[in-house]
Design a protein around this motif. Structure first.
Motif, PDB file in Angstrom:
ATOM      1  N   SER A   1       0.813  -1.219   0.000  1.00 17.04           N
ATOM      2  CA  SER A   1       0.000   0.000   0.000  1.00 17.04           C
ATOM      3  C   SER A   1       0.843   1.264   0.000  1.00 17.04           C
ATOM      4  O   SER A   1       0.306   2.371   0.024  1.00 17.04           O
TER       5      SER A   1
ATOM      6  N   HIS B   1      -6.882 -12.250   2.216  1.00 14.37           N
ATOM      7  CA  HIS B   1      -7.864 -11.347   2.809  1.00 14.37           C
ATOM      8  C   HIS B   1      -8.798 -12.152   3.708  1.00 14.37           C
ATOM      9  O   HIS B   1      -9.263 -13.230   3.325  1.00 14.37           O
TER      10      HIS B   1
ATOM     11  N   SER C   1      -3.925  -2.537   2.795  1.00 13.13           N
ATOM     12  CA  SER C   1      -4.493  -3.490   1.844  1.00 13.13           C
ATOM     13  C   SER C   1      -5.870  -3.988   2.257  1.00 13.13           C
ATOM     14  O   SER C   1      -6.481  -4.775   1.532  1.00 13.13           O
ATOM     15  N   SER C   2      -6.356  -3.546   3.408  1.00 12.04           N
ATOM     16  CA  SER C   2      -7.715  -3.912   3.800  1.00 12.04           C
ATOM     17  C   SER C   2      -8.711  -3.132   2.950  1.00 12.04           C
ATOM     18  O   SER C   2      -8.396  -2.069   2.420  1.00 12.04           O
ATOM     19  N   GLU C   3      -9.917  -3.673   2.844  1.00 14.75           N
ATOM     20  CA  GLU C   3     -10.917  -3.097   1.939  1.00 14.75           C
ATOM     21  C   GLU C   3     -12.259  -2.947   2.652  1.00 14.75           C
ATOM     22  O   GLU C   3     -12.739  -3.917   3.231  1.00 14.75           O
ATOM     23  N   PRO C   4     -12.850  -1.736   2.638  1.00 13.55           N
ATOM     24  CA  PRO C   4     -12.334  -0.517   2.018  1.00 13.55           C
ATOM     25  C   PRO C   4     -11.327   0.176   2.926  1.00 13.55           C
ATOM     26  O   PRO C   4     -11.200  -0.175   4.109  1.00 13.55           O
ATOM     27  N   THR C   5     -10.629   1.169   2.376  1.00  9.39           N
ATOM     28  CA  THR C   5      -9.721   1.980   3.174  1.00  9.39           C
ATOM     29  C   THR C   5     -10.370   3.318   3.503  1.00  9.39           C
ATOM     30  O   THR C   5     -11.300   3.767   2.822  1.00  9.39           O
TER      31      THR C   5
END
Length: 518
Positions: A56, A73, A148-152
């Protein structure tokens, strides 16, 4: 726990050992007790793949290119009170134990912040600490809303943050300055809602209360009955909150660079200011002793520093790349360098340049602190930091309280006194659209095994006494490191590293009063 492979091939893995070919799916959970309604999350299969696409920021690229690491994830509820509602994904990295025959389990690592992405930290530490990495999978995660987590969390663009850094209006205590600052802070809160997926719902479920629940899902999905955890800086608050929320699930915890869970946000800020002043004084003593220092003596250094930096508020230095070195950028660069003695030589160079009307080194240090990439884009850290603190702590909403806190901070850290009265302008948290979900308190952790708290005597960001208080609050052991830096475990000090490794492997805590030196 040996994880069950659903589908796998073979290729080169850690230290040349045979391992599964990426990508592959793995099912190891559920492990341990599963809270009601969360079975599908605790027992989910994980698909492990190469980590290069999980970077990221520029700083992440090299450690995540290591072929020994794997990424995935983890799916978790956006709102744990509504597990059947929207879901989000948590970025996870694993560096498998190099000696599977003696593997103990996973070591979950958080680097702090709040809001710092954790994948590259776990990758780097695993590659540099063979003894511990032989016994544990080193596991890093990007907390919800981060990296890298979603959403940011998305609030400012790169250009907007550059403009914000160049604007020193926040130290303007005049009526016009206060009005402009508060409008910027209102706008910031609005942008966070508008630009972040799920808007207010995401912001409301972002804090440490929810991060520790994600950690427990991850523990189970990895196949660990109990959590083994290493938390640095704000990661110590995450650790103490996990221990309070899931006391029966704790195996071992190393908490390094402690945040005192009982201290108010105001007292925490003032204590940090005092810590940075002490670190600045230590730097000055070293600098003067080295010679060719921009300061003549320790006695006059604070005034000399102010004389160097204060003019930047009205007359920033234009750098070769066209950006101005503002007062904010200069002091941010200094703060970055005070985190570690390894950066003191750079700080000496930067201040010498400043005395000559130059500012490239201090700007580079500020860019490092703010995680600005070479392309002018920023990591998620700064936006996530604000968003998490706004829900983790009570807000200061009265201007008089803001002014009083500002004066307390300047009294604690006079080298950072900008020469203006403290501003009563309220920060973005005062205009945050969702309520806070946490507050300082003494954690109730009855029944957890002994934890190990490491505290450094000259830590500028998390003062030593916070570690003493945290060890006492958790009924844990305290290891003292005598130096000026922020955090120390797994950074090459044999005394600290051996003690922490022995604790994580077999639960042996250091004797009372144990102290280590550089």
């Amino acid at each position: 726990m040996i994880l069950a492979l659903v589908a796998a091939g073979c290729t080169s893995s850690v230290d040349g050992a045979s391992g599964p070919e990426l990508p592959f799916e793995e099912s190891a959970g559920p492990a341990g007790e599963v809270p009601d309604g969360l079975d599908e999350f605790y027992g989910q299969a994980l698909t492990w793949e190469k980590c290069v696409d999980y970077a990221s920021s520029d700083l992440d690229a090299q450690p995540l290119a290591d072929p020994a690491v794997q990424c995935t994830h983890l799916t978790v509820p956006l709102d744990y009170t509504d597990p059947g509602g929207e879901t989000i994904r948590i970025g996870v990295l694993r560096r498998p134990a190099s000696n599977p025959a003696e593997r103990i389990g996973s070591l979950l690592i958080n680097p702090g912040g709040p809001g710092v992405a954790g994948l590259s930290t776990a990758a780097a530490l695993g590659a540099e600490n063979d003894d511990l990495a032989a016994r544990f999978d080193f596991v890093g995660f990007d907390p919800r809303g981060v990296g890298s987590s979603e959403p940011t969390i998305e609030c400012l663009t790169g250009d907007e943050r550059d403009a914000d850094r160049a604007d020193d209006v926040e130290i303007d205590a005049t009526g016009a300055g206060v009005t402009e600052t508060e409008q910027e802070n209102r706008d910031y809160a609005t942008k966070c809602v508008e630009r972040t997926e799920f808007g207010e719902e995401m912001l409301a479920n972002l804090g440490t209360r929810d991060v520790v629940k994600d950690m427990d899902v991850l523990r189970s999905a990895l196949g660990d009955e109990k959590l083994t955890y290493l938390g640095f800086s704000y990661g110590t608050r995450i650790g103490s909150t996990y221990a309070e929320t899931f006391p029966e699930n704790v195996r071992a915890m190393v908490l390094d660079g402690a945040v005192d869970p009982t201290k108010s946000p105001e007292d925490e800020v003032v204590a940090q200011g005092k810590g940075f002043q002490e670190a600045f004084d230590d730097f000055v003593a070293w600098c003067v002793d080295q010679g060719e220092c921009p300061f003549d003596s320790a006695a006059t250094a604070t005034t000399a520093f102010q004389d160097l930096t204060r003019p930047l508020a009205d007359n920033p230095i234009e750098l070769p790349d066209g950006r101005p070195l503002s007062y904010e950028d200069a002091t941010t660069g200094v703060i970055q360098a005070l985190y570690s003695q390894q950066l003191w030589e750079h700080l000496k160079t930067g201040l010498t340049e400043l005395s000559q009307g130059q500012g490239s080194t201090l700007m580079s240090l500020a860019d490092l602190y703010l995680e600005r990439g070479r392309d002018g884009e920023y990591s998620t850290t700064q936006d996530a930091f604000v968003a998490i603190r706004c829900v983790d702590d009570p807000r200061i909403t009265e201007p008089a309280q803001v002014r009083f806190l500002g004066q307390r901070y300047l009294d604690a850290a006079p080298f950072l006194d900008h020469g203006n009265p403290p501003s009563p302008a309220r920060d973005s948290c005062a205009f945050w659209p969702v309520p806070n979900t946490g507050e300082p308190h003494l954690p109730d952790v009855e029944g957890i095994p002994p934890v190990l708290v490491i505290s450094t005597t000259g830590d500028p960001a998390t003062p030593y006494q916070a570690g003493v208080a945290l060890a006492d609050a958790l009924g844990g052991a305290l290891l003292t490191y005598e130096a000026t830096q922020h955090t120390v475990f797994l950074q090459g000090n044999p005394c600290v590293d051996d003690a922490g490794t022995a604790y994580l492997v077999d639960g042996t805590v250091p004797g009372e009063g144990t102290r280590c030196q550089p």
